[in-house]
Design a protein around this motif. Sequence first.
Motif, PDB file in Angstrom:
ATOM      1  N   GLU A 215      98.766  46.707  14.658  1.00  0.00           N
ATOM      2  CA  GLU A 215      97.953  45.492  14.495  1.00  0.00           C
ATOM      3  C   GLU A 215      96.458  45.848  14.521  1.00  0.00           C
ATOM      4  O   GLU A 215      95.668  45.361  13.708  1.00  0.00           O
ATOM      5  CB  GLU A 215      98.315  44.593  15.674  1.00  0.00           C
TER       6      GLU A 215
ATOM      7  N   GLY B 283      89.751  49.078  22.990  1.00  0.00           N
ATOM      8  CA  GLY B 283      90.557  49.072  24.222  1.00  0.00           C
ATOM      9  C   GLY B 283      89.741  49.773  25.291  1.00  0.00           C
ATOM     10  O   GLY B 283      89.284  50.907  25.098  1.00  0.00           O
ATOM     11  N   ILE B 284      89.512  49.064  26.402  1.00  0.00           N
ATOM     12  CA  ILE B 284      88.615  49.593  27.432  1.00  0.00           C
ATOM     13  C   ILE B 284      89.265  49.462  28.813  1.00  0.00           C
ATOM     14  O   ILE B 284      88.611  49.091  29.803  1.00  0.00           O
ATOM     15  CB  ILE B 284      87.193  48.960  27.284  1.00  0.00           C
TER      16      ILE B 284
ATOM     17  N   VAL C  72      94.992  51.180  23.270  1.00  0.00           N
ATOM     18  CA  VAL C  72      95.685  49.908  23.541  1.00  0.00           C
ATOM     19  C   VAL C  72      97.170  50.223  23.733  1.00  0.00           C
ATOM     20  O   VAL C  72      97.612  51.318  23.400  1.00  0.00           O
ATOM     21  CB  VAL C  72      95.483  48.907  22.361  1.00  0.00           C
TER      22      VAL C  72
ATOM     23  N   GLN D 225     102.119  59.952  32.287  1.00  0.00           N
ATOM     24  CA  GLN D 225     102.208  59.365  30.955  1.00  0.00           C
ATOM     25  C   GLN D 225     102.062  60.342  29.826  1.00  0.00           C
ATOM     26  O   GLN D 225     101.293  60.152  28.919  1.00  0.00           O
ATOM     27  CB  GLN D 225     101.196  58.240  30.770  1.00  0.00           C
TER      28      GLN D 225
ATOM     29  N   ALA E 252      97.051  62.223  31.217  1.00  0.00           N
ATOM     30  CA  ALA E 252      96.275  61.967  32.425  1.00  0.00           C
ATOM     31  C   ALA E 252      96.311  60.472  32.669  1.00  0.00           C
ATOM     32  O   ALA E 252      96.122  59.697  31.740  1.00  0.00           O
ATOM     33  CB  ALA E 252      94.831  62.408  32.219  1.00  0.00           C
ATOM     34  N   GLY E 253      96.572  60.089  33.891  1.00  0.00           N
ATOM     35  CA  GLY E 253      96.602  58.661  34.151  1.00  0.00           C
ATOM     36  C   GLY E 253      96.820  58.380  35.622  1.00  0.00           C
ATOM     37  O   GLY E 253      96.935  59.298  36.435  1.00  0.00           O
TER      38      GLY E 253
ATOM     39  N   VAL F  26     100.965  50.892  23.067  1.00  0.00           N
ATOM     40  CA  VAL F  26     101.445  51.458  21.789  1.00  0.00           C
ATOM     41  C   VAL F  26     102.007  50.403  20.834  1.00  0.00           C
ATOM     42  O   VAL F  26     101.876  50.546  19.618  1.00  0.00           O
ATOM     43  CB  VAL F  26     102.464  52.613  21.999  1.00  0.00           C
TER      44      VAL F  26
ATOM     45  N   SER G 138      95.177  49.955  36.091  1.00  0.00           N
ATOM     46  CA  SER G 138      94.754  49.663  34.727  1.00  0.00           C
ATOM     47  C   SER G 138      93.484  48.822  34.728  1.00  0.00           C
ATOM     48  O   SER G 138      93.033  48.357  35.770  1.00  0.00           O
ATOM     49  CB  SER G 138      95.887  48.969  33.950  1.00  0.00           C
TER      50      SER G 138
ATOM     51  N   GLY H 147      97.911  56.891  22.678  1.00  0.00           N
ATOM     52  CA  GLY H 147      99.205  56.304  23.028  1.00  0.00           C
ATOM     53  C   GLY H 147     100.209  57.302  23.585  1.00  0.00           C
ATOM     54  O   GLY H 147     100.260  58.461  23.169  1.00  0.00           O
TER      55      GLY H 147
ATOM     56  N   SER I 178      90.091  40.678  25.088  1.00  0.00           N
ATOM     57  CA  SER I 178      89.724  39.459  25.830  1.00  0.00           C
ATOM     58  C   SER I 178      88.253  39.443  26.239  1.00  0.00           C
ATOM     59  O   SER I 178      87.651  40.487  26.512  1.00  0.00           O
ATOM     60  CB  SER I 178      90.591  39.342  27.089  1.00  0.00           C
TER      61      SER I 178
ATOM     62  N   THR J  46      87.289  45.036  22.912  1.00  0.00           N
ATOM     63  CA  THR J  46      88.545  44.771  23.598  1.00  0.00           C
ATOM     64  C   THR J  46      89.028  43.389  23.182  1.00  0.00           C
ATOM     65  O   THR J  46      88.305  42.633  22.521  1.00  0.00           O
ATOM     66  CB  THR J  46      88.378  44.916  25.126  1.00  0.00           C
TER      67      THR J  46
ATOM     68  N   MET K  71     102.272  48.301  29.291  1.00  0.00           N
ATOM     69  CA  MET K  71     102.264  49.662  28.755  1.00  0.00           C
ATOM     70  C   MET K  71     103.672  50.250  28.771  1.00  0.00           C
ATOM     71  O   MET K  71     104.138  50.818  27.788  1.00  0.00           O
ATOM     72  CB  MET K  71     101.326  50.534  29.594  1.00  0.00           C
TER      73      MET K  71
END
Length: 312
Positions: free
Chosen positions: A81, A13-14, A74, A312, A127-128, A76, A132, A100, A40, A38, A236
């Motif tokens: 998966e 996840g990037i 990624v 978050q 932190a966010g 949550v 995205s 997450g 895609s 990632t 998210m």
Amino acid sequence: MSKIHFDKIALIGIGLIGSSLARVIKREGLAGQIVISTRSEKTLERAKALGLGDSYTLDSAEAVKDADLVVISVPVGSSGEVARHIAGSLKPGAIVTDVGSTKGSVIAQMQPELPSNVHFIPGHPLAGTEYSGPDAGFAELFSNRWCILTPLDGTDTDALDRLTKFWEACGSRLDTMDPVHHDRVLAIVSHLPHIIAYNIVGTASDLEEVTNSEVIKYSASGFRDFTRLAASDPTMWRDVCLHNKEAILEMLARFSEDLASLQRSIRWGDGDALFSLFTRTRAVRRGIIDAGQEVDAPDFGRQKATQATPSQ
Ligand code: NAP
């Protein structure tokens, strides 16, 4: 004291969080090699173009091979998966962590999938921003922000110590917490504010007697501050709501009671009650500024584009 260093770090996840980690890992020299994975092709190509890692793959199982530290960033709802997919390729003794925003559900999804010879230590950097994707990240995102680890019973102390040092090297301040407690705390400090923001922005856009252009034109009078939270990533936040359901519903019930009481004060003209509440809440903001979690500037201190907003 020597700096923490991992021979190989795999970032699964990037987006905002994963790419901020990639940038700070590189800046601080925390890894011999950064492997990026990632979902895609499009995001992988963007990560490559930004030069975020040393190697890139769409196959997360391939990415974690020989990695000493695996960070899963990624939504949550997808953590189980991902854990299932990488489980068979993890190096014995590797540290596996996540970022997450909910912890109980992530643990329930991931723990049964992961082999017992790796150290699974769930985490959550507080932190966010409302942005995205790989372009949104920046190396300073975690500076002076809290990162909460929720180690499971029997967690290896050396692995916990290494992960703590890793986050500290990324600029974070560390705390450990029980996952259930984490989810209740975050329900009030993060999840509820976002839900309220989504709701108020939704209400304003539904009001028929107030036009959309008026909502936008006069937004600086308060509304605008809610729109920042309400612009956060829909995937998210859908997952956060579905995966911290109990704690969020509990806090929402409490919130509704308090809102009813505020409504009563307004209806009955109880100025003392209003003044007392507004004075108490002003002191809370002062406390946040004094704790270094916000800057004491007008306009919520958001004039600088790179200013990280605790979230978050
Ligand atoms: P983001 O910018 O939207 O990036 C999400 C990443 O996850 C992308 O690489 C995306 O891949 C990948 N992904 C999405 N769905 C997936 C799936 N079903 N299976 C595998 N990979 C998938 O998200 P973010 O803001 O970095 O958030 C990541 C995690 O950090 C979330 O769990 C969130 O709760 C947590 N967190 C977020 C914040 C915040 O403020 N944003 C703060 C703290 C913690 P593609 O782009 O290739 O599809």
